[in-house]
Design an enzyme around this catalytic site. Structure first.
Site, short mmCIF file in Angstrom:
data_model
loop_
_atom_site.label_atom_id
_atom_site.label_comp_id
_atom_site.label_asym_id
_atom_site.label_seq_id
_atom_site.Cartn_x
_atom_site.Cartn_y
_atom_site.Cartn_z
N ASP A 1 56.90 -70.95 55.43
CA ASP A 1 56.10 -69.82 54.95
C ASP A 1 56.98 -68.58 54.95
OD1 ASP A 1 53.07 -68.90 54.55
OD2 ASP A 1 54.09 -67.38 55.76
N ASN B 1 55.05 -57.71 49.11
CA ASN B 1 54.28 -57.44 47.90
C ASN B 1 53.80 -55.99 47.87
OD1 ASN B 1 54.26 -59.59 46.10
ND2 ASN B 1 52.66 -60.68 47.21
N ASP C 1 57.11 -62.25 43.21
CA ASP C 1 57.32 -63.45 42.39
C ASP C 1 58.80 -63.85 42.40
OD1 ASP C 1 54.66 -63.54 41.78
OD2 ASP C 1 54.87 -62.73 39.75
N GLU D 1 52.54 -68.23 49.42
CA GLU D 1 53.94 -68.15 49.84
C GLU D 1 54.32 -69.31 50.76
OE1 GLU D 1 51.59 -65.50 52.75
OE2 GLU D 1 51.48 -66.15 50.66
#
Length: 301
Positions: free
Chosen positions: A171, A179, A188, A214
């Site tokens: 993860d 973000n 992304d 993620e």
């Protein structure tokens, strides 16, 4: 790409005839002289088409076809029956057990080639559609749907053949903060970079997947816990070494890993795809709790 055809027939003359009649097709033709041998070859080599005799000494083609259709590894391989019989009842039975076509002996060369080409063309289109449906659009890795399917298949194979199977979960650390701070396009970019690292480090026998958001997973067949830990650590280092920039500055990216395997399940009756996911997930969150950017092995349970 050259497609593979497996011919299952107890007659050497039929195998030779097929070799001659199909020589102009871009195929790899292999042969089995018995139903049992043909079934084992189909499981191991995964041909694109099987030409199956109806009448053989050890077992009928109908029985072999039913076995093929009952196994997850072979159920999508098209089967064409080849037989000297012309009665409708046999043809109907063949279609009922899963065949896609019938070719009657003696072969008409043009008909044989046309039916084989049609079956191979359909198989290629089906494979293309199935492949696209299983790919994550952002990272190019296998998606969650494929992960769930593949993990159940590998668990079943592990239980049947008593071979090692391990699972890595990872993860991206503090991904929400990435973000929020740098924007979703940069997020992304991070996910794509992680996908590239997983793809480049995985073997052809491994299954790197985007599990969701993620979070990523790698299914490793024929790999013990020690081997999976080594791979996870190598991937962790590659992620840590990423030089992703936003507004001219390098943004640190790390990930936390959990590694588990069938050898850690103390009760074989408890071993399942669900057990593996839960075990890997717990190990991954242990890595989060103890500082992130590290690999943790699951505990025996």
């Amino acid at each position: 790409m050259t497609q593979k055809i497996l011919a299952i027939d107890d007659s050497p003359e039929i195998h030779q005839l097929l070799k001659v009649r199909l020589k102009n097709l871009d195929i790899e033709l292999t042969h089995a002289m018995s139903g049992d041998d043909g079934f084992m070859q189909a499981c191991s080599s995964q041909p694109d088409l099987i030409l199956l005799d109806v009448v053989m000494p050890d077992s009928s083609g109908f029985d072999i076809c039913q076995r093929l259709k009952s196994e997850s590894d072979t159920q999508n391989i098209p089967v064409i029956f080849i037989t000297a019989a012309s009665d409708v009842e046999q043809k109907v039975r063949g279609f009922e057990v899963g065949a896609v076509d019938y070719i009657q002996k003696p072969f008409d060369p043009a008909e044989l080639n046309a039916r084989v080409r049609a079956a191979l063309r359909t198989k290629r289109y089906q494979d293309m559609l199935a492949h696209r449906a299983m790919i994550d659009g952002l990272t190019g890795l296998w998606n969650r749907t494929h992960f769930d399917q593949r993990l159940h298949e590998e668990v079943a194979a592990t239980q049947r053949y008593d071979r090692p199977l391990t699972l890595i979960f990872l993860d991206a650390d503090r991904f929400k903060s990435l973000n929020d701070t740098h924007g979703h396009p940069f997020g992304d970019q991070v996910l794509q970079a992680l996908g590239e690292i997983l793809h480049s480090n995985a073997r052809t026998s491994d299954w790197p997947c985007r599990y969701g958001g993620e979070e990523f997973a790698i299914i490793l067949r024929e790999t013990d816990q020690a081997g999976a830990m080594i791979l996870a650590e190598r991937i962790r280092q590659n992620i840590e070494a990423l030089q992703l920039r936003n507004s001219g500055q390098v943004v640190p990216v790390t990930a936390s890993f959990g590694v588990t395997g069938n050898t850690l399940c103390m009760n074989p009756c408890d071993f399942s795809a669900e057990w593996l996911v839960e075990s890997a997930d717990e190990a991954m969150y242990e890595a989060k709790r103890t500082g992130r950017n590290r690999v943790c092995a699951a505990k025996c349970s």
